[in-house]
Scaffold this active site. Sequence first.
Site, PDB file in Angstrom:
ATOM      1  N   GLU A   1       7.661   2.389  14.363  1.00 55.91           N
ATOM      2  CA  GLU A   1       8.359   3.080  13.281  1.00 55.91           C
ATOM      3  C   GLU A   1       8.179   4.573  13.528  1.00 55.91           C
ATOM      4  OE1 GLU A   1       6.676   0.883   9.776  1.00 55.91           O
ATOM      5  OE2 GLU A   1       8.687   0.040   9.720  1.00 55.91           O
TER       6      GLU A   1
ATOM      7  N   GLU B   1       4.528  -4.606  12.021  1.00 52.68           N
ATOM      8  CA  GLU B   1       3.486  -3.590  11.776  1.00 52.68           C
ATOM      9  C   GLU B   1       2.370  -4.304  11.040  1.00 52.68           C
ATOM     10  OE1 GLU B   1       3.471  -0.656  12.899  1.00 52.68           O
ATOM     11  OE2 GLU B   1       5.546  -0.104  13.287  1.00 52.68           O
TER      12      GLU B   1
ATOM     13  N   LYS C   1      12.690  -6.234   0.882  1.00 54.85           N
ATOM     14  CA  LYS C   1      11.873  -6.965  -0.090  1.00 54.85           C
ATOM     15  C   LYS C   1      10.507  -6.297  -0.179  1.00 54.85           C
ATOM     16  CE  LYS C   1       9.123 -10.432   0.378  1.00 54.85           C
ATOM     17  NZ  LYS C   1       8.071  -9.820  -0.457  1.00 54.85           N
TER      18      LYS C   1
ATOM     19  N   CYS D   1      -3.497   0.329   6.855  1.00 59.27           N
ATOM     20  CA  CYS D   1      -3.576  -0.512   8.062  1.00 59.27           C
ATOM     21  C   CYS D   1      -4.229   0.204   9.240  1.00 59.27           C
ATOM     22  CB  CYS D   1      -2.180  -0.946   8.445  1.00 59.27           C
ATOM     23  SG  CYS D   1      -1.064   0.443   8.569  1.00 59.27           S
TER      24      CYS D   1
ATOM     25  N   GLY E   1       2.722  -5.953   7.155  1.00 57.87           N
ATOM     26  CA  GLY E   1       1.805  -6.801   6.390  1.00 57.87           C
ATOM     27  C   GLY E   1       0.700  -7.329   7.273  1.00 57.87           C
ATOM     28  N   SER E   2       0.148  -8.457   6.863  1.00 60.32           N
ATOM     29  CA  SER E   2      -1.030  -8.966   7.561  1.00 60.32           C
ATOM     30  C   SER E   2      -0.651  -9.738   8.821  1.00 60.32           C
ATOM     31  CB  SER E   2      -1.799  -9.885   6.619  1.00 60.32           C
ATOM     32  OG  SER E   2      -0.985 -10.988   6.288  1.00 60.32           O
ATOM     33  N   VAL E   3      -1.618  -9.955   9.681  1.00 56.89           N
ATOM     34  CA  VAL E   3      -1.386 -10.687  10.929  1.00 56.89           C
ATOM     35  C   VAL E   3      -0.915 -12.129  10.664  1.00 56.89           C
ATOM     36  CG1 VAL E   3      -2.467 -11.587  13.039  1.00 56.89           C
ATOM     37  CG2 VAL E   3      -2.954  -9.244  12.283  1.00 56.89           C
ATOM     38  N   PRO E   4      -1.575 -12.889   9.771  1.00 59.50           N
ATOM     39  CA  PRO E   4      -1.107 -14.264   9.573  1.00 59.50           C
ATOM     40  C   PRO E   4       0.352 -14.342   9.112  1.00 59.50           C
ATOM     41  CG  PRO E   4      -3.253 -13.948   8.530  1.00 59.50           C
ATOM     42  CD  PRO E   4      -2.802 -12.601   9.006  1.00 59.50           C
ATOM     43  N   THR E   5       0.748 -13.454   8.177  1.00 60.79           N
ATOM     44  CA  THR E   5       2.144 -13.471   7.724  1.00 60.79           C
ATOM     45  C   THR E   5       3.067 -13.009   8.852  1.00 60.79           C
ATOM     46  OG1 THR E   5       1.292 -12.874   5.546  1.00 60.79           O
ATOM     47  CG2 THR E   5       3.658 -12.844   5.804  1.00 60.79           C
TER      48      THR E   5
ATOM     49  N   GLU F   1     -10.708  -6.948   9.142  1.00 60.78           N
ATOM     50  CA  GLU F   1     -10.092  -5.901   8.330  1.00 60.78           C
ATOM     51  C   GLU F   1     -10.462  -6.143   6.860  1.00 60.78           C
ATOM     52  OE1 GLU F   1      -5.788  -6.062   7.754  1.00 60.78           O
ATOM     53  OE2 GLU F   1      -5.734  -3.910   8.121  1.00 60.78           O
TER      54      GLU F   1
ATOM     55  N   ASN G   1       0.783  -1.240   0.000  1.00 59.76           N
ATOM     56  CA  ASN G   1       0.000   0.000   0.000  1.00 59.76           C
ATOM     57  C   ASN G   1       0.816   1.292   0.000  1.00 59.76           C
ATOM     58  OD1 ASN G   1       0.822  -0.529   2.586  1.00 59.76           O
ATOM     59  ND2 ASN G   1      -1.124  -0.010   3.553  1.00 59.76           N
TER      60      ASN G   1
HETATM   61  N1  LIG Z   1       0.761  -1.788  10.500  1.00 60.24           N
HETATM   62  C1  LIG Z   1       1.196  -1.346   9.341  1.00 60.24           C
HETATM   63  O1  LIG Z   1       2.036  -0.464   9.300  1.00 60.24           O
HETATM   64  C2  LIG Z   1       0.642  -1.890   8.057  1.00 60.24           C
HETATM   65  C3  LIG Z   1      -0.005  -3.094   7.976  1.00 60.24           C
HETATM   66  N2  LIG Z   1      -0.472  -3.567   6.776  1.00 60.24           N
HETATM   67  C4  LIG Z   1      -1.227  -4.804   6.730  1.00 60.24           C
HETATM   68  O2  LIG Z   1      -0.806  -5.586   5.620  1.00 60.24           O
HETATM   69  C5  LIG Z   1      -1.902  -6.289   5.029  1.00 60.24           C
HETATM   70  C6  LIG Z   1      -1.981  -6.040   3.555  1.00 60.24           C
HETATM   71  O3  LIG Z   1      -0.737  -6.099   2.962  1.00 60.24           O
HETATM   72  P1  LIG Z   1      -0.273  -7.387   2.159  1.00 60.24           P
HETATM   73  O4  LIG Z   1       0.867  -6.983   1.305  1.00 60.24           O
HETATM   74  O5  LIG Z   1      -1.447  -8.026   1.505  1.00 60.24           O
HETATM   75  O6  LIG Z   1       0.211  -8.336   3.357  1.00 60.24           O
HETATM   76  P2  LIG Z   1       0.916  -9.747   3.315  1.00 60.24           P
HETATM   77  O7  LIG Z   1       1.051 -10.186   4.724  1.00 60.24           O
HETATM   78  O8  LIG Z   1       0.266 -10.663   2.360  1.00 60.24           O
HETATM   79  O9  LIG Z   1       2.347  -9.471   2.686  1.00 60.24           O
HETATM   80  C7  LIG Z   1       3.239  -8.559   3.261  1.00 60.24           C
HETATM   81  C8  LIG Z   1       4.660  -8.887   2.827  1.00 60.24           C
HETATM   82  O10 LIG Z   1       5.045 -10.137   3.384  1.00 60.24           O
HETATM   83  C9  LIG Z   1       5.602 -10.970   2.382  1.00 60.24           C
HETATM   84  N3  LIG Z   1       5.383 -12.368   2.755  1.00 60.24           N
HETATM   85  C10 LIG Z   1       4.322 -13.159   2.487  1.00 60.24           C
HETATM   86  N4  LIG Z   1       4.493 -14.375   3.036  1.00 60.24           N
HETATM   87  C11 LIG Z   1       5.696 -14.355   3.663  1.00 60.24           C
HETATM   88  C12 LIG Z   1       6.434 -15.320   4.413  1.00 60.24           C
HETATM   89  N5  LIG Z   1       5.987 -16.558   4.624  1.00 60.24           N
HETATM   90  N6  LIG Z   1       7.613 -14.947   4.921  1.00 60.24           N
HETATM   91  C13 LIG Z   1       8.095 -13.705   4.745  1.00 60.24           C
HETATM   92  N7  LIG Z   1       7.450 -12.752   4.033  1.00 60.24           N
HETATM   93  C14 LIG Z   1       6.267 -13.073   3.495  1.00 60.24           C
HETATM   94  C15 LIG Z   1       4.883 -10.526   1.134  1.00 60.24           C
HETATM   95  O11 LIG Z   1       5.555 -10.931  -0.023  1.00 60.24           O
HETATM   96  C16 LIG Z   1       4.840  -9.031   1.323  1.00 60.24           C
HETATM   97  O12 LIG Z   1       6.066  -8.446   0.976  1.00 60.24           O
HETATM   98  C17 LIG Z   1      -3.120  -5.799   5.774  1.00 60.24           C
HETATM   99  O13 LIG Z   1      -3.491  -6.699   6.781  1.00 60.24           O
HETATM  100  C18 LIG Z   1      -2.645  -4.519   6.419  1.00 60.24           C
HETATM  101  O14 LIG Z   1      -3.344  -4.127   7.541  1.00 60.24           O
HETATM  102  C19 LIG Z   1      -0.294  -2.868   5.640  1.00 60.24           C
HETATM  103  C20 LIG Z   1       0.347  -1.666   5.672  1.00 60.24           C
HETATM  104  C21 LIG Z   1       0.835  -1.076   6.889  1.00 60.24           C
HETATM  105  C1  LIG Z   2       0.535   7.129   5.861  1.00 58.75           C
HETATM  106  N1  LIG Z   2      -0.506   6.570   6.700  1.00 58.75           N
HETATM  107  C2  LIG Z   2      -0.360   7.084   8.033  1.00 58.75           C
HETATM  108  C3  LIG Z   2      -1.793   6.978   6.197  1.00 58.75           C
HETATM  109  C4  LIG Z   2      -0.475   5.108   6.703  1.00 58.75           C
HETATM  110  C5  LIG Z   2       0.834   4.496   7.110  1.00 58.75           C
HETATM  111  C6  LIG Z   2       0.720   3.061   7.501  1.00 58.75           C
HETATM  112  C7  LIG Z   2       0.587   2.131   6.362  1.00 58.75           C
HETATM  113  O1  LIG Z   2       1.632   1.810   5.759  1.00 58.75           O
HETATM  114  O2  LIG Z   2      -0.536   1.691   6.076  1.00 58.75           O
END
Ligand SMILES: NC(=O)C1=CN([C@@H]2O[C@H](COP(=O)(O)OP(=O)(O)OC[C@H]3O[C@@H](n4cnc5c(N)ncnc54)[C@H](O)[C@@H]3O)[C@@H](O)[C@H]2O)C=CC1
Ligand SMILES: C[N+](C)(C)CCCC(=O)O
Length: 504
Positions: A478, A264, A190, A298, A242-246, A401, A167
């Site tokens: 962060e 995060e 990555k 997120c 990324g996501s909670v499961p990952t 989510e 995102n």
């Molecule tokens: N708290 C935060 O700052 C943020 C959290 N998110 C969360 O991320 C999710 C959406 O993003 P996605 O890219 O779909 O998440 P995702 O968890 O599918 O992937 C995130 C990253 O992890 C990598 N990945 C996948 N499986 C892996 C494994 N087994 N080992 C190591 N790396 C692996 C992916 O290639 C990608 O680079 C949402 O749940 C969102 O809330 C997204 C942006 C900011």
């Molecule tokens: C930039 N902000 C604050 C809107 C989101 C940053 C967190 C994220 O990567 O989702």
Amino acid sequence: MEPSTLDLLGTVTGTVVVTEPLNFWGGQRVKPRQQANAEPVFEPATGRVLCQMFPCGSEEVDEAIKSAHSAYLKWSKMAGMERARIMLEAARIIREKRDKIAKLEVINNGKSITEAVVDIDVAWQCIEYYAGMAATLAGQHVQLPGGAFAYTRREALGVCVGIGAFNYPFQVAAWKSAPALACGNAMVFKPSPMTPVTAVLLAEIYKEAGVPEGLFCVVQGGADTGSLLCHHPGVAKVSFTGSVPTGKKVMEMAAKSVKHVTLELGGKSPLLIFKDCELENAVKGALMANFLTQGQVCCNGTRVYVQREIMPQFLEEVVKRTKVIPVGDPLLDDTRMGALISKPQLDKVLAYVNQAKKEGARVLCGGDSFVPSDPKLKGGYFMSPCVLDNCRDDMTCVKEEIFGPVMSVLPFDTEEEVIKRANNSPFGLASGVFTRDISRAHRVAENLQAGTCFINNYNISPVEVPFGGYKMSGFGRENGQVTIEYYSQLKTVVVEMGDVDSLF
Ligand SMILES: NC(=O)C1=CN([C@@H]2O[C@H](COP(=O)(O)OP(=O)(O)OC[C@H]3O[C@@H](n4cnc5c(N)ncnc54)[C@H](O)[C@@H]3O)[C@@H](O)[C@H]2O)C=CC1
Ligand SMILES: C[N+](C)(C)CCCC(=O)O
């Protein structure tokens, strides 16, 4: 002919093809070793293939980590002021190339250019901020009995891995690398396999600014490449978005060799709107809390709790404004909402809206796929932003989510009740409150279980303040001063000035 990915000014949606290698280590772009397992990367606004993503295998990951390690040996020996100077230069170059980087980000991510420009600004601000902190890293001197003393040194961790979500591709690379580099670490980053094209620009910019070769490397890939990084013995820390499961998997993999971890993760953040609020600001806040980056944020405040007395006015106003959000070509200045990241993501979000309807929610506006009139956008992943009314706490749309432009609105009566309901979630990334009562605002902020609480605004994340989660939204932070602690370790040096007083 290979187009330069930075030669983009004047380009329009639907025209860019990226053919240059997207890996970066040893101070240069590196061609993929094998063409196997290539994944097409799409331009969300058109559904057209933008480039191929070739995942890195174990030898490539190994090379990148070795390259980062040799850079770390030089970089960590430099004075903070020397590192700061190079980082400030990197920030300056990003500022100079801002519009071009933003354009490429839009083409790969689908968000509006208006937002992408802000993202790139936040990226250079983050690097500037941590450049400023690099020279302030210091230890303590502690006087001990008999003239002995001790001091502490704040030292780098080594090679850190950054794994990003789709995102905020460029911004997240900056959020992770800036504090890492300020502390003397190297980073192997990555990006998400869906958004591979801008992280390598950051790598080139750091190089141009003068970091040692290999200090910021980019490896492409998905889960397999991610797990190679998390298991690698040469890695000291993994910072994951990324996501909670990952995130759980990352923590498990990192645990095997006791690597430091920052997570995060996702959220389902509550936004509390009290009847004594300034309504127009609350409505604007709710839009900011839900519709940035097509709702794929997120920390979005997707559970909007509105005090019953003002519910009709709130809904009328929020729906009126949501209906007129210009959805369409993300490269146009007037567009405020672009396309979702992928077809599966769009289908998932639309399925959530259908499920909500089945469970009794009422769609006040949006929630459908959307086809802009421009023919080149026919294959894009657009949807109309959605407001759901008649929601209950036990509905899927309120508990999970969605990661799309869907706002769930729920009524409440008292402060005590709404705090309890707001906290009844496994997530705890962010929260918000709109009220004119300052005591209430701070009381609510104290009682909400979340890493951030916005008072009378939402989704404002200046780089000077820490950002991160409570509960299953993760740990570590962060941004802000505190993040230095997540990218460094403390050594204690104990100095004897007299004779050894041995017990033996
Ligand atoms: N708290 C935060 O700052 C943020 C959290 N998110 C969360 O991320 C999710 C959406 O993003 P996605 O890219 O779909 O998440 P995702 O968890 O599918 O992937 C995130 C990253 O992890 C990598 N990945 C996948 N499986 C892996 C494994 N087994 N080992 C190591 N790396 C692996 C992916 O290639 C990608 O680079 C949402 O749940 C969102 O809330 C997204 C942006 C900011
Ligand atoms: C930039 N902000 C604050 C809107 C989101 C940053 C967190 C994220 O990567 O989702």
